[in-house]
Design an enzyme around this catalytic site. Structure first.
Site, PDB file in Angstrom:
ATOM      1  N   TYR A   1       0.792  -1.234   0.000  1.00 30.06           N
ATOM      2  CA  TYR A   1       0.000   0.000   0.000  1.00 30.06           C
ATOM      3  C   TYR A   1       0.823   1.282   0.000  1.00 30.06           C
ATOM      4  O   TYR A   1       0.692   2.107  -0.890  1.00 30.06           O
ATOM      5  CB  TYR A   1      -0.949   0.002   1.211  1.00 30.06           C
TER       6      TYR A   1
ATOM      7  N   PRO B   1     -11.312  -0.100  -2.557  1.00 33.23           N
ATOM      8  CA  PRO B   1     -12.564  -0.667  -3.045  1.00 33.23           C
ATOM      9  C   PRO B   1     -13.768   0.233  -2.752  1.00 33.23           C
ATOM     10  O   PRO B   1     -13.735   1.068  -1.846  1.00 33.23           O
ATOM     11  CB  PRO B   1     -12.697  -1.978  -2.245  1.00 33.23           C
TER      12      PRO B   1
ATOM     13  N   HIS C   1      -7.407   1.180   1.535  1.00 31.94           N
ATOM     14  CA  HIS C   1      -7.168  -0.234   1.847  1.00 31.94           C
ATOM     15  C   HIS C   1      -6.048  -0.503   2.854  1.00 31.94           C
ATOM     16  O   HIS C   1      -5.979  -1.586   3.437  1.00 31.94           O
ATOM     17  CB  HIS C   1      -6.833  -0.938   0.521  1.00 31.94           C
TER      18      HIS C   1
ATOM     19  N   LYS D   1     -25.517 -19.899  -2.972  1.00 33.39           N
ATOM     20  CA  LYS D   1     -24.696 -20.930  -2.317  1.00 33.39           C
ATOM     21  C   LYS D   1     -25.444 -22.258  -2.246  1.00 33.39           C
ATOM     22  O   LYS D   1     -24.852 -23.316  -2.097  1.00 33.39           O
ATOM     23  CB  LYS D   1     -24.349 -20.476  -0.893  1.00 33.39           C
TER      24      LYS D   1
ATOM     25  N   TYR E   1      -5.819 -14.516  -8.929  1.00 35.01           N
ATOM     26  CA  TYR E   1      -5.649 -14.180  -7.501  1.00 35.01           C
ATOM     27  C   TYR E   1      -7.005 -14.221  -6.816  1.00 35.01           C
ATOM     28  O   TYR E   1      -7.962 -13.629  -7.296  1.00 35.01           O
ATOM     29  CB  TYR E   1      -5.081 -12.760  -7.415  1.00 35.01           C
TER      30      TYR E   1
ATOM     31  N   SER F   1      -8.298 -13.473  -2.768  1.00 32.25           N
ATOM     32  CA  SER F   1      -7.821 -13.140  -1.411  1.00 32.25           C
ATOM     33  C   SER F   1      -8.245 -14.215  -0.436  1.00 32.25           C
ATOM     34  O   SER F   1      -9.398 -14.635  -0.420  1.00 32.25           O
ATOM     35  CB  SER F   1      -8.445 -11.844  -0.902  1.00 32.25           C
TER      36      SER F   1
ATOM     37  N   SER G   1      -8.054 -14.991   3.750  1.00 33.84           N
ATOM     38  CA  SER G   1      -7.808 -14.318   5.016  1.00 33.84           C
ATOM     39  C   SER G   1      -6.720 -15.024   5.830  1.00 33.84           C
ATOM     40  O   SER G   1      -6.730 -16.248   5.963  1.00 33.84           O
ATOM     41  CB  SER G   1      -9.106 -14.295   5.827  1.00 33.84           C
TER      42      SER G   1
ATOM     43  N   SER H   1     -12.089 -11.593  -5.489  1.00 37.02           N
ATOM     44  CA  SER H   1     -12.258 -11.654  -4.046  1.00 37.02           C
ATOM     45  C   SER H   1     -13.720 -11.915  -3.703  1.00 37.02           C
ATOM     46  O   SER H   1     -14.615 -11.353  -4.337  1.00 37.02           O
ATOM     47  CB  SER H   1     -11.822 -10.318  -3.436  1.00 37.02           C
TER      48      SER H   1
HETATM   49  N1  COA Z   1     -20.647 -29.078   1.139  1.00 40.51           N
HETATM   50  C1  COA Z   1     -21.631 -28.323   1.656  1.00 40.51           C
HETATM   51  N2  COA Z   1     -21.434 -27.058   2.136  1.00 40.51           N
HETATM   52  C2  COA Z   1     -20.192 -26.547   2.069  1.00 40.51           C
HETATM   53  C3  COA Z   1     -19.117 -27.283   1.527  1.00 40.51           C
HETATM   54  C4  COA Z   1     -19.388 -28.609   1.043  1.00 40.51           C
HETATM   55  N3  COA Z   1     -18.424 -29.361   0.515  1.00 40.51           N
HETATM   56  N4  COA Z   1     -18.016 -26.526   1.596  1.00 40.51           N
HETATM   57  C5  COA Z   1     -18.371 -25.351   2.171  1.00 40.51           C
HETATM   58  N5  COA Z   1     -19.682 -25.376   2.470  1.00 40.51           N
HETATM   59  C6  COA Z   1     -20.466 -24.325   3.132  1.00 40.51           C
HETATM   60  C7  COA Z   1     -19.724 -23.763   4.337  1.00 40.51           C
HETATM   61  O1  COA Z   1     -20.007 -24.515   5.483  1.00 40.51           O
HETATM   62  C8  COA Z   1     -20.301 -22.357   4.409  1.00 40.51           C
HETATM   63  O2  COA Z   1     -21.596 -22.419   4.997  1.00 40.51           O
HETATM   64  P1  COA Z   1     -22.395 -21.098   5.514  1.00 40.51           P
HETATM   65  O3  COA Z   1     -22.992 -20.448   4.313  1.00 40.51           O
HETATM   66  O4  COA Z   1     -23.423 -21.681   6.382  1.00 40.51           O
HETATM   67  O5  COA Z   1     -21.386 -20.252   6.209  1.00 40.51           O
HETATM   68  C9  COA Z   1     -20.503 -21.983   2.969  1.00 40.51           C
HETATM   69  O6  COA Z   1     -20.604 -23.229   2.253  1.00 40.51           O
HETATM   70  C10 COA Z   1     -19.399 -21.123   2.381  1.00 40.51           C
HETATM   71  O7  COA Z   1     -18.175 -21.842   2.352  1.00 40.51           O
HETATM   72  P2  COA Z   1     -17.165 -21.660   1.137  1.00 40.51           P
HETATM   73  O8  COA Z   1     -17.907 -21.265  -0.064  1.00 40.51           O
HETATM   74  O9  COA Z   1     -16.302 -22.855   1.029  1.00 40.51           O
HETATM   75  O10 COA Z   1     -16.314 -20.387   1.485  1.00 40.51           O
HETATM   76  P3  COA Z   1     -15.820 -19.759   2.831  1.00 40.51           P
HETATM   77  O11 COA Z   1     -16.931 -19.086   3.514  1.00 40.51           O
HETATM   78  O12 COA Z   1     -15.028 -20.764   3.590  1.00 40.51           O
HETATM   79  O13 COA Z   1     -14.866 -18.618   2.243  1.00 40.51           O
HETATM   80  C11 COA Z   1     -12.845 -17.636   1.510  1.00 40.51           C
HETATM   81  C12 COA Z   1     -13.719 -18.897   1.505  1.00 40.51           C
HETATM   82  C13 COA Z   1     -11.583 -17.895   0.739  1.00 40.51           C
HETATM   83  C14 COA Z   1     -13.580 -16.502   0.819  1.00 40.51           C
HETATM   84  C15 COA Z   1     -12.544 -17.272   2.987  1.00 40.51           C
HETATM   85  O14 COA Z   1     -11.815 -18.303   3.581  1.00 40.51           O
HETATM   86  C16 COA Z   1     -11.701 -16.029   3.140  1.00 40.51           C
HETATM   87  O15 COA Z   1     -10.490 -16.127   3.242  1.00 40.51           O
HETATM   88  N6  COA Z   1     -12.335 -14.839   3.176  1.00 40.51           N
HETATM   89  C17 COA Z   1     -11.663 -13.571   3.316  1.00 40.51           C
HETATM   90  C18 COA Z   1     -11.403 -12.989   1.960  1.00 40.51           C
HETATM   91  C19 COA Z   1     -11.012 -11.557   2.049  1.00 40.51           C
HETATM   92  O16 COA Z   1     -10.308 -11.127   2.932  1.00 40.51           O
HETATM   93  N7  COA Z   1     -11.519 -10.768   1.084  1.00 40.51           N
HETATM   94  C20 COA Z   1     -11.403  -9.362   1.084  1.00 40.51           C
HETATM   95  C21 COA Z   1     -10.253  -8.797   0.383  1.00 40.51           C
HETATM   96  S1  COA Z   1     -10.423  -7.025   0.320  1.00 40.51           S
END
Ligand code: COA
Length: 637
Positions: free
Chosen positions: A118, A131, A354, A430, A463, A465, A467, A565
Site C-alpha cells: 500500500y 474498493p 485499503h 450458495k 488471484y 484473497s 484471510s 475476491s
Molecule cells: N458441502 C456443503 N457445504 C459446504 C461445503 C461442502 N463441501 N463446503 C463449504 N460449504 C459451506 C460452508 O459450510 C459455508 O456455509 P455457511 O454459508 O453456512 O457459512 C458456505 O458453504 C461457504 O463456504 P465456502 O464457499 O467454502 O467459502 P468460505 O466461507 O469458507 O470462504 C474464503 C472462503 C476464501 C472466501 C474465505 O476463507 C476467506 O479467506 N475470506 C476472506 C477474503 C477476504 O479477505 N476478502 C477481502 C479482500 S479485500
C-alpha cells in the site's frame, strides 16, 4: 501500470526492487499501544503467522506454474529452484532469516505488507487500490430523504464505534477458529497521508484526545460535525438531521473548487501538491480536521441518469471513484480510511482506503449500520441548541489551482477508462453447490476459470484473497485459482467427445482442489507471501536477487489477469474494485443463499478485455455447470 492493493502487490516488490522494506511504525499494531482489556487478551491468544517450509513452497510454486506457463519455461524455473534450495544456498539463508524475524515480531509479514502493498504503491488509490461498496438502493428520492438516511447512518456507525471503544465487539470465527480483530481498531479516526515517495497512515483513535467529530462534504465543501454531546453521549438521529440540514443549507453553492479531487492523484504528484497545499496555515488546519475525523460522510449530488438495469453499475462507479470531476469525484477525501457516500436518489455505499484493513471488517461495520438504519425511529430527544457545524476553509493559490486542474484531468481520464458491471446472478446462490456437497466459493472460482477459458482459450494467473486473520495481525495470502485440476476441467468441459460423468468428475476435482488450496492459504501455508518474504529479505540484506525472482515465469505468475475476491455480507450489497493489470479484470462477488452479486471491472483502453462479456460468460458458466450436475446421477460424485 502495475496493479497493487492486496490482490496484486507482490508484483511491486518484483517490478521495482527498492529500499522499501523498512518497517512502518505509523500503522501501529493495536497490541503495541493497548495495555489492557479483552481485546488484548484475545489477541495474545492467537497463534503467530508461520513461515512455511522452504521445500514445500518450492514444490507448490511449481504446481501453481504448471497451468499458466510453457513447458520450457517450467523446466527453466525448476532448475532455478533446485539451485535456490540447494544445501547451504541462498534459499536456506533467507529461510533462516525469515524464521528469525518471525521469532522476534508479532507477525513477520504485517509491517512489510502494509509498506509494499500500500504505502509505497504510487498509482492513485482511486480505482487501483481503494474498493467501493454498493449497498441496496434505499427508499428515498430527495434531499430530505438523503439527510434523514445519512443521519441514521452516522448514528449506526457511532453505535458500532461504541463496541470498538468498549472492546465488546464479538470475536469472529473462520472454520471454527477465532480471528484477529485488529483491523476493526484501525478503520475509524484514521487517514492516509501522502508522501513524496511513500505514504503513511495515522490513527487518531489511539491519541490521548481521540476525535469526536466526523467530516461531512457537500457540493465539494467540507464541514466538521461534532457527533457527541457535551456529556459524551452520541448525537441522536434527530440531532444529526438538524446538523446535516444546516450543513446543506450553508453549502448550496455548486461552483466550488474541488480540493478533495487532489486525493485522486498519482501518489507522487499528490505528495508534492500536499506540501504545497498545507503551506498555508488555514489549509493545514482544514486538512488536519479531515484527517483526524472519525470518518467522512459524502452527501453527493446527482449522477448521470441511467436505466433501472444499469443503476447498480452506476452506483459502483459512484462508490469507486465518484464519476469524474463533473460529478462527485471532488466530493471526497480518498485518503480517509472510511467514507460513507449517500446520494439524493437512494444510492448509498462506501469507499475505503485499503492500507489499514480488508473488506470483511468494513462490511461487518456496514451490515451493522444497515440493520441500524432499518430500526424504527429513536424517541425524539429534547432539542438543545447545538453549535453550528464548522466549515473548513481553503485558500486556493494559483499553484494549488493548477494542481487541482491537473488532478481533474487525470481523474477524468481514469473514470473514462474504467468499465464496471454489477450483475445479480439470480438463478441460484450458495444453495446449489452446497446441495451438491461442494464449496460455493470454490464452485464460483471454477466457473470463473471456465468463463475465462471460453473467452481466451488459455488459463491465466488468478488471484483470490484468502484471510490470514487466524493469525495475530494477519492480513491476506493468495489462493491461486488456476490449478492443474481447474485446467483439466475447463479444457474438457466444452469437448463434445467427453461424457458428462467425466465432466462432473473433473468439476468435483477442480472444486476440491480449490477448497484444498483455500485451507492451505488460510492456515498460513500458501506460497505467495512466503516468496514475497524471501524476496524482501534478500533486498533488505542487499543480496544479489536470487534468479527465481527475476525469472519470466515469476513475472507471469504475478500478472493477475483475474484478480478476484469474495466479500460476503448480510446486506444485499457488493464490493467492487478495479483490475490490477492493464489487460485484466477485477471480480468481486457476494454469494448469498439464493443469488450471487458480482462486480466485474476492466479498462476500456484494453481492447482484449470487456467487463460485460466476462460477466455474461460467468453467468453462462455457472448455469452450464449446474446443468451438467443436474443431468448426471449423483452417485457419480
Ligand atoms: N458441502 C456443503 N457445504 C459446504 C461445503 C461442502 N463441501 N463446503 C463449504 N460449504 C459451506 C460452508 O459450510 C459455508 O456455509 P455457511 O454459508 O453456512 O457459512 C458456505 O458453504 C461457504 O463456504 P465456502 O464457499 O467454502 O467459502 P468460505 O466461507 O469458507 O470462504 C474464503 C472462503 C476464501 C472466501 C474465505 O476463507 C476467506 O479467506 N475470506 C476472506 C477474503 C477476504 O479477505 N476478502 C477481502 C479482500 S479485500
Amino acid at each position: 501500470m502495475w496493479g497493487i492493493c492486496s490482490r496484486a502487490m507482490v508484483k511491486v516488490g518484483m517490478a521495482k526492487p527498492c529500499g522499501l522494506v523498512k518497517p512502518c511504525h505509523l500503522v501501529k499494531p493495536v497490541s503495541a499501544t493497548r495495555v489492557s482489556g479483552r481485546y488484548l487478551t484475545h489477541q495474545r491468544g492467537l497463534p503467530a503467522l508461520p513461515v512455511p517450509p522452504l521445500q514445500q513452497t518450492c514444490e507448490r510454486y511449481i504446481s501453481a506454474l504448471e497451468p499458466i506457463v510453457e513447458v520450457d519455461e517450467l523446466k527453466h524455473t525448476k532448475e532455478l529452484l533446485a539451485e535456490f534450495q540447494k544445501a547451504g544456498g541462498v534459499g536456506e539463508r533467507l529461510q533462516r532469516g525469515l524464521e528469525k524475524r518471525a521469532s522476534k515480531t508479532d507477525n513477520w509479514l504485517s509491517e512489510w505488507w502494509v509498506q509494499v502493498a500500500y504505502l509505497t504503491y504510487r498509482l492513485p488509490v482511486v480505482v487501483h487500490s481503494s474498493p467501493g461498496l454498493v449497498l441496496p438502493r434505499m427508499n428515498f428520492r430527495d434531499k430530505q430523504g438523503q439527510i434523514r438516511f445519512a443521519a441514521k447512518l452516522i448514528a449506526g456507525v457511532l453505535d458500532f464505534k461504541t463496541m470498538i471503544d468498549n472492546e465488546t465487539l464479538p470475536v469472529e470465527y473462520l472454520g471454527g477458529k477465532p480471528l484477529c480483530m485488529n483491523q476493526y481498531y484501525e478503520v475509524l479516526s484514521s487517514c492516509r497521508i501522502p508522501g513524496l515517495k511513500k505514504d503513511s497512515v495515522v490513527n487518531h483513535a489511539k491519541s490521548s484526545r481521540p476525535p469526536k467529530h466526523i467530516t461531512v462534504v457537500h457540493n465539494f465543501q467540507f464541514f466538521v460535525l461534532d457527533v457527541y454531546n457535551s456529556d459524551g453521549t452520541p448525537l441522536t438521529s434527530d440531532q444529526l438531521c438538524v446538523q446535516l440540514d444546516r450543513i446543506c443549507s450553508s453549502s448550496q453553492q455548486t461552483n466550488m473548487v474541488p480540493v478533495g479531487i487532489l486525493t485522486t492523484q498519482h501518489r507522487d504528484l499528490w505528495g508534492k501538491a500536499y506540501l504545497n497545499l498545507i503551506k498555508d496555515k488555514t489549509n493545514k488546519q482544514s486538512v488536519s480536521a479531515i484527517q483526524r475525523s472519525i470518518f467522512t460522510l459524502c452527501l453527493d449530488g446527482a449522477m448521470p441518469q441511467v436505466s433501472e438495469e444499469t443503476c447498480r453499475s452506476t452506483a459502483a462507479v459512484q462508490m469507486l471513484h465518484g464519476g469524474g470531476s463533473q460529478w462527485n469525484s471532488g466530493n471526497r477525501w480518498f485518503d480517509k480510511t472510511l467514507q460513507f457516500i449517500v446520494g439524493e436518489d437512494g444510492t448509498c455505499g462506501a469507499n475505503y482506503e485499503h492500507a489499514p484493513a480488508e473488506g470483511p471488517p468494513i462490511v461487518a461495520l456496514i451490515d451493522h449500520v444497515v440493520e441500524y438504519t432499518r430500526k424504527p425511529e429513536m424517541t425524539r430527544s429534547p432539542m438543545v441548541p447545538l453549535p453550528m457545524p464548522q466549515k473548513l476553509h481553503f485558500n486556493i493559490t494559483p499553484e494549488i489551482k493548477k494542481d487541482i486542474e491537473e488532478a481533474k484531468q487525470d481523474m477524468n481520464i481514469l473514470a473514462g477508462d474504467l468499465d464496471i458491471r454489477v450483475t445479480v446472478f439470480g438463478h441460484f446462490g450458495k444453495d446449489v453447490p452446497k446441495s451438491h456437497k461442494m464449496s460455493p466459493d470454490a464452485f464460483i472460482q471454477v466457473a470463473l476459470q471456465l468463463a475465462y477459458y471460453r473467452m481466451y482459450q488459455h488459463c491465466c494467473a488468478t488471484y483470490e484473497s484468502a484471510s490470514l486473520r487466524m493469525f495475530r495481525l494477519g492480513r491476506t495470502d493468495t489462493i491461486r485459482s488456476a490449478s492443474n485440476a481447474s485446467a483439466a476441467f475447463v479444457k474438457a468441459f466444452d469437448d463434445p467427445n467427453r461424457q458428462n460423468t467425466e465432466k462432473v468428475d473433473l468439476m468435483a476435482k477442480a472444486v476440491a482442489a480449490h477448497r484444498s488450496y483455500t485451507n492451505m492459504a488460510i492456515s498460513g501455508q500458501a506460497i505467495d507471501r512466503h516468496l514475497l518474504g524471501l524476496k524482501l529479505l534478500a533486498l533488505e540484506e542487499n543480496l544479489s536477487m536470487p534468479e527465481i525472482f527475476t525469472d519470466p515465469a515469476f513475472a507471469k505468475a504475478l500478472h493477475y489477469r483475474l484478480s478476484t475476491s469474495q466479500v460476503p455480507s448480510k446486506a444485499d450489497c457488493v464490493m467492487c474494485f478495479g483490475p490490477v493489470v492493464p489487460n485484466g479484470y477485477g471480480v468481486c462477488y457476494n454469494p448469498m443463499e439464493d443469488h450471487i452479486n458480482f462486480a466485474v471491472s476492466s479498462f476500456n483502453t484494453c481492447k482484449e478485455t470487456d467487463a460485460s462479456q466476462l460477466a455474461q460468460a460467468v453467468e453462462n458458466a455457472l448455469l452450464d455447470m449446474r446443468t451438467v450436475l443436474d443431468q448426471t446421477p449423483r452417485a457419480k460424485l
